[in-house]
Design a protein around this motif. Structure first.
Motif, PDB file in Angstrom:
ATOM      1  N   PHE A   1       3.345   0.272   4.128  1.00 57.91           N
ATOM      2  CA  PHE A   1       2.536   1.487   4.200  1.00 57.91           C
ATOM      3  C   PHE A   1       3.401   2.745   4.088  1.00 57.91           C
ATOM      4  O   PHE A   1       3.017   3.818   4.526  1.00 57.91           O
ATOM      5  CB  PHE A   1       1.712   1.500   5.492  1.00 57.91           C
ATOM      6  N   ARG A   2       4.538   2.615   3.462  1.00 60.36           N
ATOM      7  CA  ARG A   2       5.471   3.730   3.271  1.00 60.36           C
ATOM      8  C   ARG A   2       4.803   4.824   2.425  1.00 60.36           C
ATOM      9  O   ARG A   2       4.061   4.548   1.491  1.00 60.36           O
ATOM     10  CB  ARG A   2       6.722   3.210   2.566  1.00 60.36           C
ATOM     11  N   ASN A   3       5.088   6.053   2.755  1.00 61.68           N
ATOM     12  CA  ASN A   3       4.569   7.216   2.020  1.00 61.68           C
ATOM     13  C   ASN A   3       3.048   7.326   2.062  1.00 61.68           C
ATOM     14  O   ASN A   3       2.446   7.929   1.176  1.00 61.68           O
ATOM     15  CB  ASN A   3       5.052   7.222   0.565  1.00 61.68           C
ATOM     16  N   CYS A   4       2.436   6.750   3.068  1.00 58.69           N
ATOM     17  CA  CYS A   4       0.987   6.899   3.277  1.00 58.69           C
ATOM     18  C   CYS A   4       0.813   8.038   4.276  1.00 58.69           C
ATOM     19  O   CYS A   4       0.466   7.822   5.437  1.00 58.69           O
ATOM     20  CB  CYS A   4       0.373   5.603   3.794  1.00 58.69           C
ATOM     21  N   ASP A   5       1.083   9.247   3.816  1.00 58.37           N
ATOM     22  CA  ASP A   5       1.137  10.367   4.748  1.00 58.37           C
ATOM     23  C   ASP A   5      -0.221  10.809   5.273  1.00 58.37           C
ATOM     24  O   ASP A   5      -0.301  11.679   6.131  1.00 58.37           O
ATOM     25  CB  ASP A   5       1.927  11.542   4.172  1.00 58.37           C
ATOM     26  N   GLY A   6      -1.306  10.169   4.844  1.00 57.30           N
ATOM     27  CA  GLY A   6      -2.627  10.467   5.382  1.00 57.30           C
ATOM     28  C   GLY A   6      -3.006   9.613   6.581  1.00 57.30           C
ATOM     29  O   GLY A   6      -3.959   9.921   7.292  1.00 57.30           O
ATOM     30  N   ILE A   7      -2.263   8.530   6.827  1.00 58.30           N
ATOM     31  CA  ILE A   7      -2.604   7.626   7.933  1.00 58.30           C
ATOM     32  C   ILE A   7      -2.426   8.344   9.265  1.00 58.30           C
ATOM     33  O   ILE A   7      -1.366   8.886   9.560  1.00 58.30           O
ATOM     34  CB  ILE A   7      -1.747   6.341   7.915  1.00 58.30           C
ATOM     35  N   VAL A   8      -3.500   8.313  10.051  1.00 59.48           N
ATOM     36  CA  VAL A   8      -3.493   8.926  11.372  1.00 59.48           C
ATOM     37  C   VAL A   8      -3.362   7.854  12.451  1.00 59.48           C
ATOM     38  O   VAL A   8      -2.660   8.043  13.437  1.00 59.48           O
ATOM     39  CB  VAL A   8      -4.792   9.748  11.584  1.00 59.48           C
ATOM     40  N   GLU A   9      -4.024   6.701  12.238  1.00 56.56           N
ATOM     41  CA  GLU A   9      -4.003   5.621  13.226  1.00 56.56           C
ATOM     42  C   GLU A   9      -3.808   4.287  12.531  1.00 56.56           C
ATOM     43  O   GLU A   9      -4.346   4.057  11.454  1.00 56.56           O
ATOM     44  CB  GLU A   9      -5.305   5.613  14.030  1.00 56.56           C
ATOM     45  N   PHE A  10      -3.037   3.418  13.188  1.00 54.23           N
ATOM     46  CA  PHE A  10      -2.724   2.106  12.635  1.00 54.23           C
ATOM     47  C   PHE A  10      -2.890   1.064  13.732  1.00 54.23           C
ATOM     48  O   PHE A  10      -2.312   1.200  14.808  1.00 54.23           O
ATOM     49  CB  PHE A  10      -1.287   2.086  12.113  1.00 54.23           C
TER      50      PHE A  10
ATOM     51  N   PHE B   1       0.822  -1.218   0.000  1.00 55.08           N
ATOM     52  CA  PHE B   1       0.000   0.000   0.000  1.00 55.08           C
ATOM     53  C   PHE B   1       0.852   1.264   0.000  1.00 55.08           C
ATOM     54  O   PHE B   1       0.352   2.353   0.257  1.00 55.08           O
ATOM     55  CB  PHE B   1      -0.940  -0.002   1.207  1.00 55.08           C
ATOM     56  N   SER B   2       2.109   1.126  -0.314  1.00 57.04           N
ATOM     57  CA  SER B   2       3.017   2.272  -0.339  1.00 57.04           C
ATOM     58  C   SER B   2       2.504   3.328  -1.316  1.00 57.04           C
ATOM     59  O   SER B   2       2.112   3.023  -2.435  1.00 57.04           O
ATOM     60  CB  SER B   2       4.411   1.802  -0.755  1.00 57.04           C
ATOM     61  N   GLY B   3       2.474   4.567  -0.864  1.00 54.84           N
ATOM     62  CA  GLY B   3       2.033   5.660  -1.726  1.00 54.84           C
ATOM     63  C   GLY B   3       0.528   5.869  -1.765  1.00 54.84           C
ATOM     64  O   GLY B   3       0.040   6.697  -2.526  1.00 54.84           O
ATOM     65  N   CYS B   4      -0.212   5.157  -0.934  1.00 57.28           N
ATOM     66  CA  CYS B   4      -1.669   5.354  -0.845  1.00 57.28           C
ATOM     67  C   CYS B   4      -1.906   6.519   0.114  1.00 57.28           C
ATOM     68  O   CYS B   4      -2.288   6.333   1.271  1.00 57.28           O
ATOM     69  CB  CYS B   4      -2.365   4.074  -0.379  1.00 57.28           C
TER      70      CYS B   4
END
Length: 191
Positions: free
Chosen positions: A158-167, A135-138
């Motif tokens: 999940f690299r470069n998923c700069d919208g992720i707030v919680e995991f 999911f890199s770049g999502c």
């Protein structure tokens, strides 16, 4: 050369020409396999397809099947597939959401790489493995809630998923993958 190519008995869709101007395509019920790179776009011929309707007769979707379908916004994944293979949807930059079918146990490497507009992913409880850079770049993803059955998460998943707030990290994942959250600048909480 025909615009849509099947094998002799029409159980494998081998190629769909990006030169076709249809916005929607319904894959025939006879098809059981979507071939490698079957709908793949390229820099010279961008597909107009915005929606692909897959029947439940489909049992396998090969690697790169929808790679670079930049206009694809909607696709239903058939319930019989067990794996989303490497780069299946990479660079499908218009895709907004995806439901992972109930029997999928593995998501391959770069399966959704740079699908920049995916906001939501519905994971199933049988999922066990997520490949590297899956999911890199999502960048539009906000929250990731992986099911408890997930055992492995690949490097940079999940690299470069700069919208992720919680995991939510599954309890069976005992090794933190390399660069899992690199450039996830909005990440505030991992549970």
């Amino acid at each position: 050369m025909p615009d849509i190519i099947f094998n002799k008995d029409k159980t494998i869709l081998l190629s769909y020409s990006p030169e076709l101007k249809d916005e929607t395509y319904c894959v025939p019920e006879t098809v059981k396999i979507i071939g490698s790179s079957a709908f793949k776009g390229d820099i010279f011929n961008e597909s107009c397809l915005k929606e692909i309707v897959l029947s439940d007769s489909i049992e396998e979707i090969c690697s790169n099947a929808f790679h670079d379908c930049k206009n694809l916004k909607k696709i239903n994944l058939p319930s019989k597939i067990k794996e989303i293979k490497n780069e299946t949807f990479s660079w499908c930059t218009s895709l907004k959401s995806i439901n992972i079918p109930i029997d999928v146990e593995k998501i391959g490497e770069s399966a959704f790489y740079n699908c920049a507009n995916i906001e939501k992913i519905e994971f199933n409880n049988k999922l066990k493995s997520i490949g590297s850079s899956a999911f890199s770049g999502c960048v539009s993803l906000k929250n990731i809630d992986l099911p408890d059955n997930v055992e492995t998460v690949g490097n940079m998943a999940f690299r470069n998923c700069d919208g992720i707030v919680e995991f939510k990290m599954p309890p069976k994942v005992t090794v933190l993958p390399e660069e899992l959250f690199e450039n996830c600048t909005s990440l505030k909480r991992v549970v």
